[in-house]
Design a protein around this motif. Structure first.
Motif, PDB file in Angstrom:
ATOM      1  N   MET A 199       0.818  -1.215   0.000  1.00  0.00           N
ATOM      2  CA  MET A 199       0.000   0.000   0.000  1.00  0.00           C
ATOM      3  C   MET A 199       0.853   1.267   0.000  1.00  0.00           C
ATOM      4  N   GLU A 200       2.014   1.220   0.629  1.00  0.00           N
ATOM      5  CA  GLU A 200       2.898   2.392   0.616  1.00  0.00           C
ATOM      6  C   GLU A 200       3.372   2.692  -0.810  1.00  0.00           C
ATOM      7  N   HIS A 201       3.786   1.642  -1.521  1.00  0.00           N
ATOM      8  CA  HIS A 201       4.215   1.823  -2.912  1.00  0.00           C
ATOM      9  C   HIS A 201       3.035   2.238  -3.798  1.00  0.00           C
ATOM     10  N   TYR A 202       1.910   1.597  -3.568  1.00  0.00           N
ATOM     11  CA  TYR A 202       0.726   1.879  -4.395  1.00  0.00           C
ATOM     12  C   TYR A 202       0.230   3.312  -4.173  1.00  0.00           C
ATOM     13  N   ALA A 203       0.281   3.771  -2.922  1.00  0.00           N
ATOM     14  CA  ALA A 203      -0.142   5.143  -2.617  1.00  0.00           C
ATOM     15  C   ALA A 203       0.736   6.154  -3.356  1.00  0.00           C
ATOM     16  N   ASP A 204       2.025   5.877  -3.432  1.00  0.00           N
ATOM     17  CA  ASP A 204       2.935   6.760  -4.173  1.00  0.00           C
ATOM     18  C   ASP A 204       2.548   6.814  -5.654  1.00  0.00           C
ATOM     19  N   VAL A 205       2.237   5.656  -6.211  1.00  0.00           N
ATOM     20  CA  VAL A 205       1.845   5.598  -7.619  1.00  0.00           C
ATOM     21  C   VAL A 205       0.548   6.371  -7.842  1.00  0.00           C
TER      22      VAL A 205
END
Length: 244
Positions: free
Chosen positions: A112-118
């Motif tokens: 979710m941290e990576h996805y939120a950045d995207v």
């Protein structure tokens, strides 16, 4: 006396024959020289013609190369506003990180941290506006995000059922009632957008006995695989078109 006359006659004849032979030789020489001059002239003309043809060929090649270079510029370079370029480069970097992470996802939180950045970077580009020249790449990136979003939903559902053992078990062995239709629709979109049937074949392979019984973990991992196909194609196009 007769001998002297005969001798003089012979001398005269020999002299005449020698003169005639000399004249013939002279004419033959002149003809040979004339023919040689004609051959030289023809050869020089042929050389000049060849040079002219070569010059035309060289000019044509140069023109073709110039056209090729111009076409290459048109197809690989796109005038993109600097603020959009900056966000697109950042979006590519963040999508690449997410793509790498989803190959062996360790935790939902890290995902979710990576996805939120995207999502954040994608929304920034959306607010500024994708250039028309990048419409194909825009569609591919959005499809990749759609795939990651479906994976997020399935993973979130699985976590949300952790306090209800029976429902969690049922979802884990068959996520199709909730997400089977979405998975198949996404599969069709990815195949159409990329021309690659890898994801579609993989989805068929994880269905159990053709009954649309989809194991939740396999379904989640499949969405990450499906996201990779349009993203890789989008990344290739953006890298080429964003060259300075």
């Amino acid at each position: 006396m007769f001998g002297d006359k005969r001798g003089r006659a012979n001398n005269a004849r020999e002299t005449a024959e020698a003169k005639a032979s000399s004249e013939n030789d002279a004419r033959a020489k002149e003809q040979a020289e004339a023919k040689a001059a004609q051959l030289i002239a023809a050869s020089e003309k042929a050389i000049d013609d060849m040079k002219a043809v070569r010059a035309e060929v060289d000019a044509a090649r140069k023109e073709a190369e110039t056209a090729r270079q111009e076409l290459a510029k048109e197809t690989t370079r796109t005038d993109v506003p600097e603020d959009v370029r900056t966000h697109l480069v950042a979006l590519l970097a963040k999508c690449s990180k997410l793509q790498t992470y989803t190959e062996q996802p360790a935790s939902y939180r890290a995902f979710m941290e990576h996805y939120a950045d995207v999502k954040s970077e994608a929304e920034s580009v959306e607010l500024i506006g994708w250039p028309k020249a990048l419409q194909a790449e825009e569609g591919l990136v959005k499809l990749a995000v759609e795939s990651w979003e479906l994976g997020r939903k399935m993973w979130e559902t699985k976590i949300g059922l952790s306090g209800r053992p029976l429902e969690e078990f049922q979802f884990n062995i068959n996520a199709a009632p909730m997400y089977g239709k979405s998975l198949r629709e996404l599969s069709a979109k990815v195949t159409k957008a990329t021309g690659d049937v890898t994801a579609a074949d993989k989805l068929d392979a994880i269905l159990k006995e053709g009954k649309d019984t989809i194991l939740a973990d396999f379904g989640i991992k499949w969405t990450f695989l499906a996201a990779g196909q349009p993203f890789e194609k989008a990344r290739e196009g953006l890298k080429a078109k964003l060259k300075r």
